[in-house]
Motif scaffolding. Structure first.
Motif, short mmCIF file in Angstrom:
data_model
loop_
_atom_site.label_atom_id
_atom_site.label_comp_id
_atom_site.label_asym_id
_atom_site.label_seq_id
_atom_site.Cartn_x
_atom_site.Cartn_y
_atom_site.Cartn_z
N ILE A 291 -107.55 -18.71 -34.99
CA ILE A 291 -108.24 -19.29 -33.85
C ILE A 291 -108.57 -18.19 -32.84
N ARG A 292 -109.85 -17.94 -32.63
CA ARG A 292 -110.24 -16.91 -31.67
C ARG A 292 -110.28 -17.48 -30.26
N GLN A 293 -110.72 -18.71 -30.17
CA GLN A 293 -110.72 -19.36 -28.86
C GLN A 293 -110.73 -20.86 -29.08
N PHE A 294 -109.96 -21.57 -28.28
CA PHE A 294 -109.90 -23.02 -28.41
C PHE A 294 -110.07 -23.58 -27.00
N ASP A 295 -111.26 -24.07 -26.71
CA ASP A 295 -111.56 -24.40 -25.32
C ASP A 295 -112.65 -25.47 -25.24
N THR B 176 -116.29 -10.97 -30.33
CA THR B 176 -116.68 -11.71 -31.53
C THR B 176 -117.12 -13.12 -31.18
N VAL B 177 -116.36 -13.75 -30.29
CA VAL B 177 -116.75 -15.10 -29.88
C VAL B 177 -118.10 -15.03 -29.17
N GLY B 178 -118.25 -14.01 -28.32
CA GLY B 178 -119.51 -13.84 -27.60
C GLY B 178 -120.67 -13.71 -28.55
N LEU C 227 -113.25 -20.26 -35.03
CA LEU C 227 -112.35 -19.69 -36.01
C LEU C 227 -112.91 -18.39 -36.56
N GLY C 228 -112.01 -17.46 -36.79
CA GLY C 228 -112.41 -16.22 -37.44
C GLY C 228 -111.91 -16.24 -38.87
N GLU D 99 -120.22 -3.41 -20.14
CA GLU D 99 -120.77 -2.95 -21.41
C GLU D 99 -121.74 -4.00 -21.98
N ALA D 100 -122.85 -3.50 -22.48
CA ALA D 100 -123.78 -4.43 -23.12
C ALA D 100 -123.22 -4.84 -24.47
N PRO D 101 -123.52 -6.05 -24.90
CA PRO D 101 -122.99 -6.48 -26.19
C PRO D 101 -123.55 -5.62 -27.33
#
Lengths: 257, 408
Positions: free
Chosen positions: B222-226, B239-241, B216-217, B384-386
């Motif tokens: 919900i940024r990702q639900f997996d 952001t999730v990364g 969650l952000g 791209e690097a984080p």
């Protein structure tokens, strides 16, 4: 699944030894003060006026009147102030709490004797007037302690109670009140001592009580009567406070420091 | 498919009076029967608010929440909460009530008979690994943090609710206790098959506990639900990364279970055998040590040739104590156990503590190497690097530098 075990100790130790240790000194002090006063009065020659006040029948009547006034005050104050305190901590009424405490503060900030005189001008003299004055005077500590006591209960416990499906009433009766009890009892004890002291002023509006001895002692310049009245009042206040402390300790829920 | 859904949120929002931005905005998710869904996100993101709307400790401002097919707003809040278990940090036990009263609270409110409550309390204490006779009459303050937490779980299970909400339940315990509680809870869940919503800010815990994870952000978006696997392998956005942090491969140690990698066999010998027999067996097999077991085949110690002195007659107290793990433990647990025992192998045991196999450091390293290769391939695909931002879970390190160290 194995539980890491603490040192065994299933039974909670009896609370009586601790109670005895903590509460045995005060009765001795009170008894010593009463005995000393008795011996002193006994050894001095009493004149007519003194004899009229310092005899068993009169003393018992005054003591009974004093106790009556104090007891009725305390009961009414506990019902009113604890009830109000509970209402004022409910989410819907919480915003009213500061106002109500301020109001109760006025009752206590007014000089007790002034309050009694004002009330008797308005309501006439008598038991009811004295009672109303005393109640106004003693409400604050109980109200305030009820509010503070309930508010200091860990909010997460109230949440937990609600969260596992306790009704609001169950949360109040099983969680909030037991955990607030020591604080509420402290307020009641304060009110009790206040009531005993202020009840002496009821003598000024002809309701009797131990204050009568003090008033007589001052007006007729009889030290023995004055001192007896003062010692009896103080002893009564201390005895009731002691009783309150004992009850408070007995009611204190297990597991609460 | 639809009757598989236990909890559903549809466009749920929560606005507090006097606040411009909603605390939770337009959240929709469905939670299937029997799965653990972890809501994870930085503190203040509204994950707890979202969870509390499910049992209506907080009323949603708009949207619809259904539990087991019924719209929660159509039910009485108190009745609803009796059918949903609720666990909070440190258990939230009532300090003035015994363990038994705490656990029996909900059944009592449901009007169960005294005897049925007592039986249920004992059954539950047993279930969470606390001996009823010893713990029933204790007060919460006479328990350790981990034990309090277990009682909290028992209390939530009391009326056998199909759904449980857990709000950072293991948050206040030390790392070792937390690990053990997590493993115990997962084992319990295998039996119970509850539908669980689990809130945490600890991403590692989310990976370990979750069937699915919702990252969650702000405002609970919900940024990702997996599933944990897919989350680690394919973070939906930067952001999730960042939230996952560097070293996703190593985090998979928390995801892979001991039973998912190859075990070896040890040379087993009964504790009553003679040292001479041990030496002979070591010679014949070429193993570095033998594993002594008791008559139930429970592992005791590793005994190598150097542990045996000439003239020794028994194997009592010889060698180094074994580190044991369960098949359900994560590779991380196994590694911790090895490091803790100072021995490059963990013995895998079943529920009764009997020997099943040996997980050694070589198999573990092989598993790590495989996982890192997968990650490196993926990183090459990313141009791209984080960005250089502190990690959420551990602000002391910086994701970019850690990443370079790892891909060296």
């Amino acid at each position: 699944m194995t539980a890491s075990t603490l040192a065994a100790g299933t039974a909670t130790p009896s609370r009586w030894p601790g109670l005895l240790r903590r509460h045995s000194a005060m009765p001795l002090v009170i008894a010593a003060a009463l005995l000393g006063t008795y011996l002193w009065v006994r050894s001095s020659r009493l004149d007519d006026i003194e004899q009229r006040s310092l005899n068993a029948t009169t003393l018992l009547r005054l003591l009974r009147q004093h106790l009556e006034l104090t007891a009725v005050t305390t009961v009414v104050v506990v019902v009113l102030a604890v009830g109000a305190g509970i209402l004022l901590t409910r989410p819907a009424l919480r915003w009213l709490a500061p106002g109500a405490t301020a109001l109760a503060n006025i009752g206590q900030a007014t000089p007790a004797i002034g309050l009694l005189v004002l009330l008797s001008i308005w309501l006439g003299i008598g038991f009811t007037t004295a009672l109303i004055g005393l109640i106004a005077y003693a409400v604050l500590p109980v109200l305030q302690n009820t509010i503070v006591g309930i508010n200091q209960v860990d909010r997460s416990l109230v949440q937990a109670g609600k969260g596992i499906g306790m009704s609001p009433l169950a949360v109040l009766v099983r969680v909030e009140l037991p955990l607030a009890l020591p604080v509420i009892m402290a307020g009641i004890r304060t009110a009790l001592v206040l009531a005993v002291g202020v009840a002496t002023l009821a003598a000024f509006i002809n309701v009797g009580g131990l204050g009568e001895l003090i008033v007589t002692g001052i007006k007729l310049q009889r030290a023995s009567v004055l001192v007896t009245g003062a010692v009896l009042t103080a002893a009564l206040a201390l005895a009731l406070d002691w009783l309150g402390g004992l009850i408070s300790d007995l009611l204190r829920p297990r597991g609460v420091a | 498919m639809t009757d598989d859904v236990m909890i559903s949120l549809e466009n749920v929002s929560k606005r507090y009076r006097g606040q411009k931005a909603p605390a939770v905005e337009n959240v929709s998710m469905t939670i299937r029967r029997g799965e653990i869904v972890v809501l994870v996100g930085p503190s203040g993101c509204g994950k707890t608010t979202t969870m509390k709307m499910i049992n209506r400790l907080i009323e949603p401002s708009s949207g619809r929440i259904c539990v087991d097919g019924a719209d929660v707003t159509s039910l009485d809040g108190t009745e609803l909460r009796r059918r949903i278990g609720y666990v909070i940090q440190q258990g939230g036990l009532f300090p003035h009530m015994s363990v038994a009263t705490n656990v029996g609270m909900v059944p009592k409110m449901l009007g169960w008979s005294r005897r049925r409550i007592d039986e249920r309390v004992d059954e539950l204490l047993h279930l969470v690994g606390l001996e009823p006779g010893q713990y029933r009459n204790r007060l919460p303050r006479q328990l350790s943090g981990g034990q309090q937490q277990r009682v909290g779980v028992a209390r939530a299970l009391a009326a056998d609710p199909p759904v449980m909400l857990m709000d950072e339940p293991f948050g206040a315990t030390d790392p070792l206790t937390r690990d053990r509680l997590q493993n115990e809870f997962l084992r319990l869940q295998e039996k119970l098959q509850k539908t669980i919503v689990f809130v945490t800010h600890d991403f590692d815990e989310a990976i370990k506990m979750g069937t699915r994870i919702a990252v969650l952000g702000e405002r609970s978006r919900i940024r990702q639900f997996d599933t944990p696997e897919r989350l680690l392998a394919e973070p939906a956005d930067k952001t999730v990364g960042q939230f996952i942090g560097a070293g996703a491969a190593l985090k998979q140690l928390n995801l892979r279970r001991v039973d998912a990698v190859e075990w070896n066999e040890a040379e087993l010998m009964h504790r009553d055998e003679s040292p001479t027999a041990v030496l002979r067996r070591l010679d014949e097999s070429g193993a570095w040590a033998v594993l002594t077991v008791d008559s139930e085949r429970r592992p005791l110690r590793w005994v190598g040739p150097r542990d045996l002195e000439p003239g020794q007659t028994s194997l009592d107290g010889v060698g180094i104590p074994v580190a044991v793990v369960e098949p359900r433990a994560t590779l991380q647990d196994a590694l911790d156990a090895m490091l803790g025992a100072g021995c490059g192998a963990s013995v895998v045991v079943d529920d009764d503590g009997r020997y099943r196999g040996v997980l050694d450091i070589e198999s573990l390293m092989r598993a790590i190497r495989d996982m890192r290769e997968v990650e490196r391939d993926r990183d090459r695909g990313m141009a791209e690097a984080p960005p250089r931002l502190p990690r959420q879970s551990d602000g002391s390190r910086d994701s970019a530098s850690v990443r370079t160290l790892e891909s060296r």
